[in-house]
Structures are given as structure tokens and as C-alpha cells.
Design a protein around this motif. Structure first.
Motif, PDB file in Angstrom:
ATOM      1  N   LEU A   1      -0.218  -8.440   2.214  1.00 55.90           N
ATOM      2  CA  LEU A   1      -0.446  -6.887   2.243  1.00 55.90           C
ATOM      3  C   LEU A   1       0.285  -6.224   3.306  1.00 55.90           C
ATOM      4  O   LEU A   1       0.295  -6.693   4.443  1.00 55.90           O
TER       5      LEU A   1
ATOM      6  N   VAL B   1       0.044   4.310   0.341  1.00 59.97           N
ATOM      7  CA  VAL B   1      -0.354   5.280   0.990  1.00 59.97           C
ATOM      8  C   VAL B   1       0.168   4.980   2.794  1.00 59.97           C
ATOM      9  O   VAL B   1      -0.488   3.930   3.383  1.00 59.97           O
TER      10      VAL B   1
ATOM     11  N   ASP C   1       1.189  -1.062   0.004  1.00 64.37           N
ATOM     12  CA  ASP C   1       0.010  -0.069  -0.023  1.00 64.37           C
ATOM     13  C   ASP C   1       0.868   1.061  -0.087  1.00 64.37           C
ATOM     14  O   ASP C   1       1.587   1.323   0.849  1.00 64.37           O
TER      15      ASP C   1
ATOM     16  N   TYR D   1       1.346  -2.939  -6.289  1.00 66.49           N
ATOM     17  CA  TYR D   1       0.831  -1.799  -5.716  1.00 66.49           C
ATOM     18  C   TYR D   1      -0.664  -1.768  -5.625  1.00 66.49           C
ATOM     19  O   TYR D   1      -1.525  -2.030  -6.357  1.00 66.49           O
TER      20      TYR D   1
ATOM     21  N   THR E   1      -4.318  -1.824  -2.365  1.00 62.91           N
ATOM     22  CA  THR E   1      -4.984  -1.815  -1.025  1.00 62.91           C
ATOM     23  C   THR E   1      -5.457  -2.645  -0.509  1.00 62.91           C
ATOM     24  O   THR E   1      -6.017  -2.875   0.942  1.00 62.91           O
ATOM     25  N   SER E   2      -5.468  -4.076  -1.072  1.00 60.42           N
ATOM     26  CA  SER E   2      -6.176  -5.156  -0.527  1.00 60.42           C
ATOM     27  C   SER E   2      -5.087  -6.425  -1.188  1.00 60.42           C
ATOM     28  O   SER E   2      -4.500  -6.164  -2.061  1.00 60.42           O
TER      29      SER E   2
ATOM     30  N   GLU F   1      -2.018  11.093   7.039  1.00 60.59           N
ATOM     31  CA  GLU F   1      -1.620  10.074   5.861  1.00 60.59           C
ATOM     32  C   GLU F   1      -0.912  10.845   4.674  1.00 60.59           C
ATOM     33  O   GLU F   1      -1.378  11.948   4.359  1.00 60.59           O
TER      34      GLU F   1
ATOM     35  N   LYS G   1       1.743  -2.317   4.950  1.00 61.34           N
ATOM     36  CA  LYS G   1       1.382  -1.177   4.988  1.00 61.34           C
ATOM     37  C   LYS G   1       2.264  -0.593   6.206  1.00 61.34           C
ATOM     38  O   LYS G   1       2.750  -1.125   6.983  1.00 61.34           O
TER      39      LYS G   1
ATOM     40  N   PHE H   1      -0.345   5.339   6.349  1.00 62.93           N
ATOM     41  CA  PHE H   1      -1.701   5.443   6.993  1.00 62.93           C
ATOM     42  C   PHE H   1      -1.423   6.334   8.093  1.00 62.93           C
ATOM     43  O   PHE H   1      -0.277   6.353   9.009  1.00 62.93           O
TER      44      PHE H   1
END
Length: 189
Positions: free
Chosen positions: A136, A75, A73, A122, A124-125, A104, A138, A77
Motif C-alpha cells: 500500500l 487521498v 491510496d 486504487y 485504502t488497505s 487532505e 500513500k 493525507f
């Protein structure tokens, strides 16, 4: 009046240039740290069943050399997690406390890499991966000290809906290379 306005505009411009340089400096260090954390968090799943006499050193090394496909991910967080450090790591407490104040922010995917050759996707899940055993990864925003020689962050790895971990990492830059000096699991699901 016009002179005061000119000076105000000039000061604003100089300040924004200084912030841009600082941002670029942090961005390079964030990318380096994210790359380190990716390799640190990657887990070879599923682990093979051990033979009755255990695994030899050669077999363990072979397992560690397997290249994985990891969903990353991009981004960083925002989190409200906190953690009280022991006395031996108190110099990092202000950095850990600061993480919850950072918003973020996206990081450029092209600046993140695996130094040991894992394939990065890349997203988000876990669904972003075509791997049979997706992972995953992050990270939170990274808090740096004034000299950008110490850093703190939270990182997570998920391998399923109810299979994840959040780890606090403390890092130090020595000879221009970031090294993990402390890690602690703070959440497990």
C-alpha cells in the motif's frame, strides 16, 4: 452602491479563476510526483535467497524488472509529521514545515501511473490487492515553492500490519522533469 457591488463580484470571479488555474497547475505536478514516488517505493517481495556467491548483475536486473500490483491510496493525507533538515537542505525547510498545514485532498486515479509498468489498484488497505505480497502506497499533500520548482512530501509504504516505512522526499524540477534530490526514512514499523 450597485457599482461597488458589481466591482466586488467581478474581483471575486477573477480571483476564483486565478485559483482554479493555480489548482490545475498543482494538480498536474502532484500527479507527476505521485507517479515517481510509486515507482520509487515499490519493493519486490519477498526477496529471493541469495546464492552462496551472491547475485550476478543480470539476476539483480531481472528482479528489478518484475512488475508488481500496488495498492495506491488516492487521498493525499494530512500529517502532523515534521522533520528538521540539515544545513545542506535548508532551502526546503519551509516546504517541509508547510506540509502539516495542508488538508487532505483526493487526486484523480487516472492521472497516476507507473512509468515502469506496475499494475495499480486504487484503495485504502492491503485487502484491495489480490497479490500474494500486497503493498500500500500513500503520500501526504505536497508542498510547493512559489515557482513550483521545488517540492516536499511524506510518503509511506506498508506491506503488512506492522511492516511499513514513512519517507520524507525533497524534489526539484529540472528541465520540466521532477527529480528526487533527497530522501530520508523518518518512521519505520
Amino acid at each position: 452602491m450597485q457599482r461597488a457591488y458589481f466591482i466586488l463580484v467581478l474581483l471575486f470571479y477573477l480571483n476564483s479563476c486565478q485559483n482554479q488555474v493555480k489548482f490545475q497547475k498543482y494538480e498536474a505536478d502532484e500527479s507527476r510526483i505521485y507517479s515517481i514516488i510509486i515507482d520509487e517505493l515499490a519493493v519486490h517481495l519477498p526477496p529471493p535467497s541469495p546464492p552462496p556467491n551472491g547475485l550476478s548483475r543480470r539476476e539483480l536486473d531481472s528482479i528489478k524488472r518484475i512488475k508488481l500490483e500496488l495498492v495506491v491510496d488516492t487521498v493525499m493525507f494530512k500529517t502532523d509529521l515534521g522533520f528538521q533538515l540539515t544545513k545542506s537542505n535548508q532551502e526546503y525547510q519551509a516546504l517541509v514545515d508547510e506540509i502539516s498545514t495542508l488538508d487532505e485532498r483526493a487526486i484523480k486515479p487516472e492521472t497516476i501511473k507507473s512509468s515502469i509498468g506496475h499494475s495499480l489498484v486504487y484503495g485504502t488497505s492491503l485487502e484491495a490487492s489480490s497479490s500474494r505480497y500486497p503493498q500500500l502506497i500513500k503520500i501526504s499533500r505536497i508542498s510547493f515553492n512559489r515557482y513550483t520548482t521545488k517540492a516536499a512530501l511524506f510518503a509511506s509504504r506498508n506491506t503488512g500490519r506492522l511492516s511499513g516505512v514513512v519517507i520524507l522526499y525533497l524534489l526539484e524540477k529540472k528541465n520540466n522533469i521532477w527529480e528526487i534530490v533527497y530522501e530520508k526514512k523518518v518512521l519505520i514499523s
